[in-house]
Structure formats: C-alpha cells, structure tokens
Design an enzyme around this catalytic site. Sequence first.
Site, PDB file in Angstrom:
ATOM      1  N   ASP A 177       0.860  -1.185   0.000  1.00  0.00           N
ATOM      2  CA  ASP A 177       0.000   0.000   0.000  1.00  0.00           C
ATOM      3  C   ASP A 177       0.897   1.236   0.000  1.00  0.00           C
ATOM      4  O   ASP A 177       1.933   1.261   0.659  1.00  0.00           O
ATOM      5  CB  ASP A 177      -0.856  -0.056   1.281  1.00  0.00           C
ATOM      6  N   ILE A 178       0.529   2.242  -0.794  1.00  0.00           N
ATOM      7  CA  ILE A 178       1.331   3.462  -0.843  1.00  0.00           C
ATOM      8  C   ILE A 178       1.064   4.277   0.427  1.00  0.00           C
ATOM      9  O   ILE A 178      -0.095   4.518   0.783  1.00  0.00           O
ATOM     10  CB  ILE A 178       0.993   4.290  -2.098  1.00  0.00           C
ATOM     11  N   ASN A 185      -2.723  13.081  -3.160  1.00  0.00           N
ATOM     12  CA  ASN A 185      -3.899  13.601  -3.867  1.00  0.00           C
ATOM     13  C   ASN A 185      -4.255  15.006  -3.396  1.00  0.00           C
ATOM     14  O   ASN A 185      -4.525  15.894  -4.196  1.00  0.00           O
ATOM     15  CB  ASN A 185      -5.096  12.670  -3.646  1.00  0.00           C
ATOM     16  N   ASP A 194      -2.722   9.803  -9.803  1.00  0.00           N
ATOM     17  CA  ASP A 194      -2.787   8.752 -10.833  1.00  0.00           C
ATOM     18  C   ASP A 194      -1.398   8.454 -11.396  1.00  0.00           C
ATOM     19  O   ASP A 194      -1.041   7.303 -11.635  1.00  0.00           O
ATOM     20  CB  ASP A 194      -3.719   9.192 -11.975  1.00  0.00           C
ATOM     21  N   GLU A 220      -5.106   2.407  -3.591  1.00  0.00           N
ATOM     22  CA  GLU A 220      -3.648   2.514  -3.696  1.00  0.00           C
ATOM     23  C   GLU A 220      -2.997   1.253  -3.143  1.00  0.00           C
ATOM     24  O   GLU A 220      -1.865   1.254  -2.702  1.00  0.00           O
ATOM     25  CB  GLU A 220      -3.140   3.763  -2.958  1.00  0.00           C
TER      26      GLU A 220
END
Lengths: 307, 212
Positions: A177-178, A185, A194, A220
């Site tokens: 997971d980021i 964002n 994106d 993500e």
Amino acid sequence: MSELRQIFDTVNIGLVVLDRQLNVTQWNRWMYQHSGIASEQIVGSSIFDHFPELDSPGFLKNCRSVLAFGNFSFFSQKLHRFLFPFKPVGSFGSKFEHMQQSCTMGPLRGENQTITSIFIVVQDVTELATYERKMAEMVVRDALTGSYNRRHLEERLNAECERHRRHARRLSLVMLDIDFFKAVNDTHGHQCGDQVLKSVAAGIGSAIRKSDCLARYGGEEFCCLLPETGVENARALAEQLRRQVEAMSTNCQGREVKVTISLGVSELAGTDTPETLLKRADEALYEAKRTGRNKVIVFEAETVKPD
Amino acid sequence: MTDDLTISEEEADILQEIMNIAFGKAAADLAEIINIMVNLSVPKIAMLQAADLHGYLMGEMDGSQGISVIEQGFWGEFRGSAFLIFQSGAGKELISMLGSDMESAFEAEAADVLERETLMEVGNILIGACVGKVTELLQDVVTYSPPRVIVENKADDVLADGLFDPTYMAIVLKTLFCFNERNVNGLLFLVASQESIAWLKRALCVFMEQYE
C-alpha cells in the site's frame, strides 16, 4: 464469363477446389491476392507443392473425412489460427504474424452423387480476432495502471492455491500500500496521484518475474502473487520493492513527488484458503503501517497479534 | 401415403435398424479413415414432439449438472438440426483425443475456449458421421452448417425454452460414446420439420422394399 464465375473471382473470401488427389482445380482471385500465386501457376499442381505446411496429419485427416463421408470440416480460428499462411492485411500486422482465418472444407459431388472433389472456403477473421484479444486483455487488466485487476487476481489466487497444494509447492503473497497516498492527492491533485499509481505499478512490474502476478487490489493497494516462492524469498523481494519505490520519484507537472510503500508478506500454509492467505498478508501490512510505514512485515503468529 | 405424421411401430423398428447399421458403419469408417476409435451404442430410439423434449431430456439427465449442447444444422431432403448433449467436463476428456492437432494451438487461450472448440470439432465429426450414414442409407445427401456450442449451463436452464420449434418432431437416440477407451456419455437427437418426417416415412418405405 459466367455469372457464377464472376462471383467466384470477386467475392471477398478465398475459394479453392481440390480433386481427390489433392491437386488444385480452382483458385479464386482472393487466394491469388493474398498468396501471390496466380491461378495459372497453381491449377493442376498439388496443393502441397505450394503449401508444404498443409501436409500434416490433421489436414489430411480432414480431407479423408470429406472424401469418405461427405463430411464438412470446420477449421476455427481459435483452434487452428489459419490454414494458409498469408500476411495479415490492414493495420493488424503488429498483433498477428499471419492472417487469422476461419476455414470450411466440404465435398463437391458429381454424377450419381459421388464425391469428386473438396472445396475450401477461407475467411479472413483477423479483425475479429484482434478485437477479441483486446477485450480479453481488458477483462483482466486495471485500466489506469495496466497491472492485473482484482477479479483476475482472485481467479489466479484460487488456481495457484489449488495447484501449489496439489504439488506441495510454496506460494507467497505480498500486499502493499502506498503510504500517505491521500496526502499526495490532496497536495498535488488527483492527476498527480494517478501518475504516482502508474509509476509505482510500473516499477514493481519491472522488478518481478513473468510468472508472478501483480494486481491492483484497491485504490492505492496492490497485491503480488509469487508462485514457487517461499516466505524468505518473498520477504527479500518485498524489501527490494520497498527500497526501489523509496528511491524513485514521479514527475508530476514539473514537480518531483516521492512516496514510500508498506508491505505485508504471507506464505500458503496447509490449512489456508485463498481468503486466509490474503487476510494474513493484509494483517502483516496493517502491522507495517501501524509500526511506522515504509517497511516490510512478514506474518508470523508471534509478531502480529490480532487486536 | 397419408398425412399422418406419427411414426408407426413398424416404421420405428425400421428406423432403429437403420440407426444400428448406420452407427456401425460410422464407427468403422471413423476408425479406418481418421483413426478415431469410437464405440457408438444405440439403445432404443424414441420419437416425440419437440415440445415434449424438455421433459424427456430431464428424465434422462441430472438437471442440476452442467451440460454442453452442440447444435448443427443439416440440409437435404431430410433436414433439421442435430443436437449432441454432453455432461460438462466431457470437453476436457476429449481434448486429449484430438491430441496432436491441438498442440500447436496456443497455450494463451483459456482452457474453457479450448474445451468449447474441441466439443465443436468432436460434435462435427460425430454428427457428420451419424447423420451422413443414416441419410446415405435412405439415399439422401445432406450438407451441414457449422456446429455451434450452446453455452455450458445447468441442464434445466438450457433446455427449458425456445431451443426447438415445438411443432417439429424429434428423434432421440441415447448413445454412449466411448472414444479411444475413454468413456464419454452423450445424447444425440435429431429435430426435423414435418415435411422431413413425411419424406422420412416414404424413405423408410423405399428402404424396406429392397428386402421384399
């Protein structure tokens, strides 16, 4: 020229007639256009003189069955790809080396209904095959990142779990997971978010083996299925991925954006179902997040305790 | 000749005999010419209205199981559609039968696609051989349309509606196929228009005359 003869030469399909010895007796203009072999050159000679690849057990079997039973034979594109090795026409050349064909073979009868020859109809289905291939890709891919989608992952996971259990092979899974993706964002906008998703997916995709399966699991969150891999190697790979993402940066409208990832690793155990394997990797990922992020946690009963 | 389109007991017996001869010949030819060893057993044939087929077939097979239906049209004096029904999973069994031809087929293609295509090839061979021999004995010549696989599904759903014109007659042949020593159960039936049944009655009559 008779009307039928004119149709024979102008229809947009290939038409060939072979006699019982498999010599060509008719060869229409479509066949000439795609093979470069003129009717005068090929009529009277064996089809195998010009197309030695047709001299195969499968083709001969079909010819025999047409001549003996009056059967029809259908060579579908899906099973056979093509009968005559022609170049694809139009803009499909990059996808297929040969024109994709759907062919039909059947008997022609003379007096007393005896079978005197075989006709072959050749249809160019390259365009259709191209669309089919594209659609098949779209069904399994995530549109944004190009990695596999969750549906495909779940199918693969089920299949791999079954296969690995049957052959007693090792199978590992990495959930990742980021970190602080929401902040990316919020700070740089969704287009930038994106971009980051794309470059992280591309980075991981280039680091794994062809047999591994990287899928976008959620927003993500990604999942990487590692066939024939034990937990030690999975941990090493996860660590390599972590460092790789940490070292890279994504260019978004002139700004360099850096992110890190957290990873959870689990290995298929005797009692596992696909769901429990996923769940353990997810728990390990949660633990990595909870204990500081930008790290790898391997699920071991002692290190991760359910809350 | 009458307009009565029901098949009499005697006619059914003749048809049964023709089927026996036809299937025997078909099996022999398949073995000799394309090297497929197939045993085609032909137990009792049944004639019924296409509208009653659903009920009949439900009695013959487990409705909750998946089936594959292969349909192929045939055109001659005798014309209609042939249907071949396999329990699902038969396709996998049959893939190895076509063996060497398929190796060149792509590994990339999904297993279910390969299975469908295999069912179509096998369906084409079997229907072609059986229908071809029956019509040959009755001095007819037929041509065929390409086979199609009507998607795998629960038997209940597939057979429930609209597959057959209810006014057509169905000739059901419950057949056990045994390919190269692999047991595969199949059910073959022909659905034909009333005109074809009228022709069939005349042809059966002609067939018998050669023995009188």
